[in-house]
Design a protein around this motif. Structure first.
Motif, PDB file in Angstrom:
ATOM      1  N   ASP A 103      -7.888   6.686   0.628  1.00  0.00           N
ATOM      2  CA  ASP A 103      -6.680   7.305   0.630  1.00  0.00           C
ATOM      3  C   ASP A 103      -6.453   8.817   0.733  1.00  0.00           C
ATOM      4  OD1 ASP A 103      -5.437   4.789   0.202  1.00  0.00           O
ATOM      5  OD2 ASP A 103      -5.771   4.647  -1.834  1.00  0.00           O
ATOM      6  N   GLY A 123       0.442   3.836  -2.524  1.00  0.00           N
ATOM      7  CA  GLY A 123      -0.118   4.753  -3.355  1.00  0.00           C
ATOM      8  C   GLY A 123      -0.440   4.391  -5.017  1.00  0.00           C
ATOM      9  N   ASP A 127       0.960  -0.929   0.131  1.00  0.00           N
ATOM     10  CA  ASP A 127      -0.236  -0.036  -0.157  1.00  0.00           C
ATOM     11  C   ASP A 127       0.694   1.372  -0.041  1.00  0.00           C
ATOM     12  OD1 ASP A 127      -2.142   1.776   0.191  1.00  0.00           O
ATOM     13  OD2 ASP A 127      -2.395   1.330   2.299  1.00  0.00           O
TER      14      ASP A 127
END
Length: 311
Positions: free
Chosen positions: A104, A77, A75
């Motif tokens: 996010d 982006g 994780d």
């Protein structure tokens, strides 16, 4: 939580707005002394149906887990808006529970945030949380402190999110990752600014340390909207019963890593049996039966539907 498994099709399907109202009401009850809403983390529809079958009141879709399952990557982006919102749409469609989703950083500036709200709202999601990290973001549970946006820029993105929604029952949970680098006071200041900007709840990301529960009480005392906590932060949270969460100011508890780590452990164990033994007999007692698996996916309801239209 109900002790008796509840088939996904045993309840009348609620509209997205009704599910959003349901979540709001439960969070309000938690603020008034009722139990916190417990939302186990899932990364697909199979897990979401399991959460519903076991009687939980809400389900959480983890961005970390989606990155792992859709991309096989950490994780950091790599998951974009289209991947996340499209996946959320499929998960929301297969359960009759409010789905809370990781959004996010909102996938861009205030213009990107507007589209983010449109996509998740259209997907039938009940709530999203949006963080103030700079892009590309990194999962808060990875080592190190996170870099965050300047104060005013972070607040502007929450203002944009609130202004963008069409259904005022759609919940925006404003998350800050500022505590690690800037301290608890900075995190509370951001949370208060997010509340003023119109956020429906806040999520101050914390790291495990002995005073974590006191930090939660300070955060909730400084606000009048519900507080979210990530139980995976660890430390004193791990052994805290869900029935006691509200006494520490927690209205919503998410468990992002619970299922993804448990499933990973089980997959590795089963594969090791096959590799070592050359067969799967030793793994059989730790697997669902075919009936349990198909019941979870709603096969009996599908078969009942087919019988109504003989050919």
């Amino acid at each position: 939580m109900s002790a008796t498994p509840i088939p996904a099709e045993s309840q009348r399907a609620l509209t997205p707005t009704q599910l959003r109202q349901q979540l709001r009401a439960k969070l309000k009850q938690a603020q008034q002394g009722g139990p916190a809403v417990v939302a186990p983390g899932v990364y697909d529809g199979y897990g979401a149906r399991m959460v519903q079958q076991l009687g939980f009141e809400a389900v959480y879709m983890t961005g970390n887990g989606v990155s792992a399952t859709l991309l096989g990557r950490p994780d950091v982006g790599l998951v974009d808006l289209s991947l996340m919102s499209g996946h959320a749409r499929r998960v929301a469609a297969c359960v009759n529970l409010p789905l809370i989703c990781d959004a996010d950083t909102g996938y861009g500036n205030v213009v990107g945030v507007r589209r983010t709200i449109e996509e998740f709202e259209a997907a039938g999601v009940a709530a999203i949380h949006m963080e103030d990290q700079i892009s590309p973001k990194r999962c808060a549970q990875l080592p190190g402190d996170r870099s965050v946006l300047p104060f005013r820029e972070a607040v502007a993105k929450i203002e944009a999110a609130v202004a963008a929604r069409k259904d005022d029952q759609f919940m925006i949970i404003a998350r800050t990752d500022s505590v690690g680098a800037e301290g608890l006071a900075a995190g509370i200041a951001r949370a208060q600014a997010f509340q003023k900007a119109g956020a429906d709840a806040v999520f101050v990301e914390l790291k495990a340390h002995p005073g974590l529960l006191d930090d939660l009480k300070q955060i909730s005392a400084a606000l009048t909207i519900p507080c979210t906590v990530n139980i995976d932060a660890g430390g004193p949270l791990l052994g805290l019963p869900a029935t006691q969460l509200h006494t520490h100011g927690v209205a919503l508890a998410i468990y992002p890593a619970l299922l993804r780590n448990a499933v990973g452990f089980a997959m590795r164990e089963a594969l090791q049996h096959l590799q070592t033994d050359g067969h799967t007999l030793a793994a059989k007692p730790r697997q669902l039966t075919s009936k349990e698996y198909n019941d979870c996916l709603g096969l009996p309801e599908v078969e009942n539907w087919e019988r109504q239209f003989p050919v």
